[in-house]
Design an enzyme around this catalytic site. Structure first.
Site, PDB file in Angstrom:
ATOM      1  CE  LYS A  33      38.427  -6.185   9.830  1.00 28.61           C
ATOM      2  NZ  LYS A  33      38.990  -7.234  10.685  1.00 28.61           N
ATOM      3  CE1 TYR A 247      25.395  -8.234 -22.104  1.00 32.93           C
ATOM      4  CE2 TYR A 247      25.094  -7.540 -19.823  1.00 32.93           C
ATOM      5  CZ  TYR A 247      25.610  -7.321 -21.082  1.00 32.93           C
ATOM      6  OH  TYR A 247      26.337  -6.193 -21.325  1.00 32.93           O
TER       7      TYR A 247
HETATM    8  C1  LIG Z   1      38.185  -7.528  11.873  1.00 28.14           C
HETATM    9  C2  LIG Z   1      38.784  -7.691  13.222  1.00 28.14           C
HETATM   10  C3  LIG Z   1      38.010  -7.525  14.389  1.00 28.14           C
HETATM   11  C4  LIG Z   1      36.522  -7.301  14.379  1.00 28.14           C
HETATM   12  O1  LIG Z   1      35.834  -8.516  14.231  1.00 28.14           O
HETATM   13  P1  LIG Z   1      34.217  -8.541  14.266  1.00 28.14           P
HETATM   14  O2  LIG Z   1      33.928  -9.993  14.159  1.00 28.14           O
HETATM   15  O3  LIG Z   1      33.764  -7.784  13.070  1.00 28.14           O
HETATM   16  O4  LIG Z   1      33.796  -7.920  15.533  1.00 28.14           O
HETATM   17  C5  LIG Z   1      38.674  -7.571  15.606  1.00 28.14           C
HETATM   18  N1  LIG Z   1      39.993  -7.792  15.671  1.00 28.14           N
HETATM   19  C6  LIG Z   1      40.761  -7.998  14.577  1.00 28.14           C
HETATM   20  C7  LIG Z   1      42.215  -8.263  14.744  1.00 28.14           C
HETATM   21  C8  LIG Z   1      40.179  -7.967  13.314  1.00 28.14           C
HETATM   22  O5  LIG Z   1      40.938  -8.176  12.238  1.00 28.14           O
END
Ligand SMILES: *Cc1c(COP(=O)(O)O)cnc(C)c1O
Length: 339
Positions: A33, A247
């Site tokens: 994601k 800046y």
């Molecule tokens: C982001 C997510 C994960 C992965 O989590 P990590 O801590 O990066 O391994 C797993 N399950 C769901 C539902 C998530 O949203």
């Protein structure tokens, strides 16, 4: 141009450790994601396919379509399609169910204690009824842990709740004539904390990218950061003692110095430094003054410089977690895969 280097060997090394811990490559669903946690969706999809990962988890339909050719199984966490697709979609609430086109492949997210999204365990039967009514294809039942990274027994309490959910789901599947669904619950932290792994697979994100945010008392696998951020020099000057930089002119040369300005700034996702605290880059060079939108000045005489090679350093400086440092990196930065 500033760019992101992806270390292929580090990724394969991490995936190897994760697959061993999960038992098999098929028991790992790689979480891609948000542009693969800022790494680059297509690059990570392609490398992980090469390694033999067959399952992926993404945020929305847009990401799912982009990686469609790479995986046998793709779970979308939070989106509702307009038409039937090959992907599995998450049901995050009872109200969602009527919105899916008939025949959609769905997975039911159950709230076993995180109280963020998903249906409640006591709503399972109602969910099954609605899924049947909407003629959806139930493919999975899953949950997410809220404290897998912390030293507490909460993980085990939630795990027990999920065991009950699994048993009830199996019973309901028989009653409703559905096939046995896929069960999954572990993120990276939970996978590495639990000795028993009885689900169909784990959903692993951060560990694949080389980090694990868990309490120090737990044994940690030797993971390697996959990503580094690099920038190229756009200008160089010799500062005289007393001259001030950037800046607000918050950095002042205490003696004559060489200063190089690089083409990376907070627009690229590196957080803004306001110049009040000293920030040291991986090779020991100090950032001079404030970080601008598209550039930063550094006390050095290099053509090219590494800005991040370990996300834990900026994470601790900015009082956040590695996830946030990584995921904020601009998708417009070029990605270069190196071995
Ligand atoms: C982001 C997510 C994960 C992965 O989590 P990590 O801590 O990066 O391994 C797993 N399950 C769901 C539902 C998530 O949203």
């Amino acid at each position: 141009m500033a760019y992101v280097k992806l270390n292929k060997n580090a990724l394969l090394h991490n995936l190897e450790i994760i697959s061993k811990k999960a038992g098999d490559r098929d028991k790992v669903a790689l979480v891609l994601k948000d542009n693969a946690y800022g790494h680059g969706l297509l690059e990570i999809a392609s490398l992980s396919k090469e390694f033999g990962i067959k399952r992926a988890v993404v945020r929305n339909l847009f990401e799912a379509k982009r990686v469609e050719g790479f995986f046998d199984y793709i779970l979308v966490l939070a989106d509702i399609p307009q038409e039937i697709t090959p992907f599995h979609f998450t049901i995050n609430s009872l109200e969602d169910i009527a919105k899916f086109p008939k025949g959609s492949k769905v997975e039911l997210k159950v709230d076993t204690g995180m109280h963020r999204s998903g249906i409640l365990p006591k709503e399972l039967k109602e969910a099954f009824l609605l899924i049947k009514k909407q003629k959806l294809d139930l493919k999975g039942v899953f949950t997410h842990y809220r404290s897998a990274d912390e030293l507490s027994s909460e993980l085990f309490w939630q795990q027990k709740n999920f065991e009950d959910v699994k048993n009830e789901s199996l019973r309901l599947c028989k009653e409703f004539g559905f096939e046995k669904p896929l069960f999954h619950s572990c993120n990276s932290a939970a996978l590495f904390r639990l000795n028993e792994f009885s689900d169909d697979f784990a959903r692993v994100g951060i560990a694949a990218y080389g980090y694990l945010e868990i309490d120090e008392v737990f044994d940690k696998p030797e993971l390697k950061p996959v990503l580094s951020l690099w920038a190229k020099r756009i200008s160089k000057r010799e500062l005289k003692k007393g001259e001030r930089v950037g800046y607000g002119g918050v950095f002042e040369a205490e003696k004559d110095l060489v200063l190089s300005t690089f083409d990376v700034g907070y627009a690229d996702g590196f957080f803004r430094l306001d110049g009040t605290q000293e920030y040291v880059l991986p090779k020991g060079n100090k950032v001079a003054g404030r970080v601008s939108m598209d550039s930063m000045s550094v006390l050095c005489d290099e053509e090219e410089i590494c800005i991040i090679d370990n996300a834990k350093i900026p994470a601790s400086f900015f009082d956040t977690i590695t996830y946030e440092i990584l995921v904020k990196l601009s998708p417009f930065l070029k990605r270069e895969v190196v071995s």
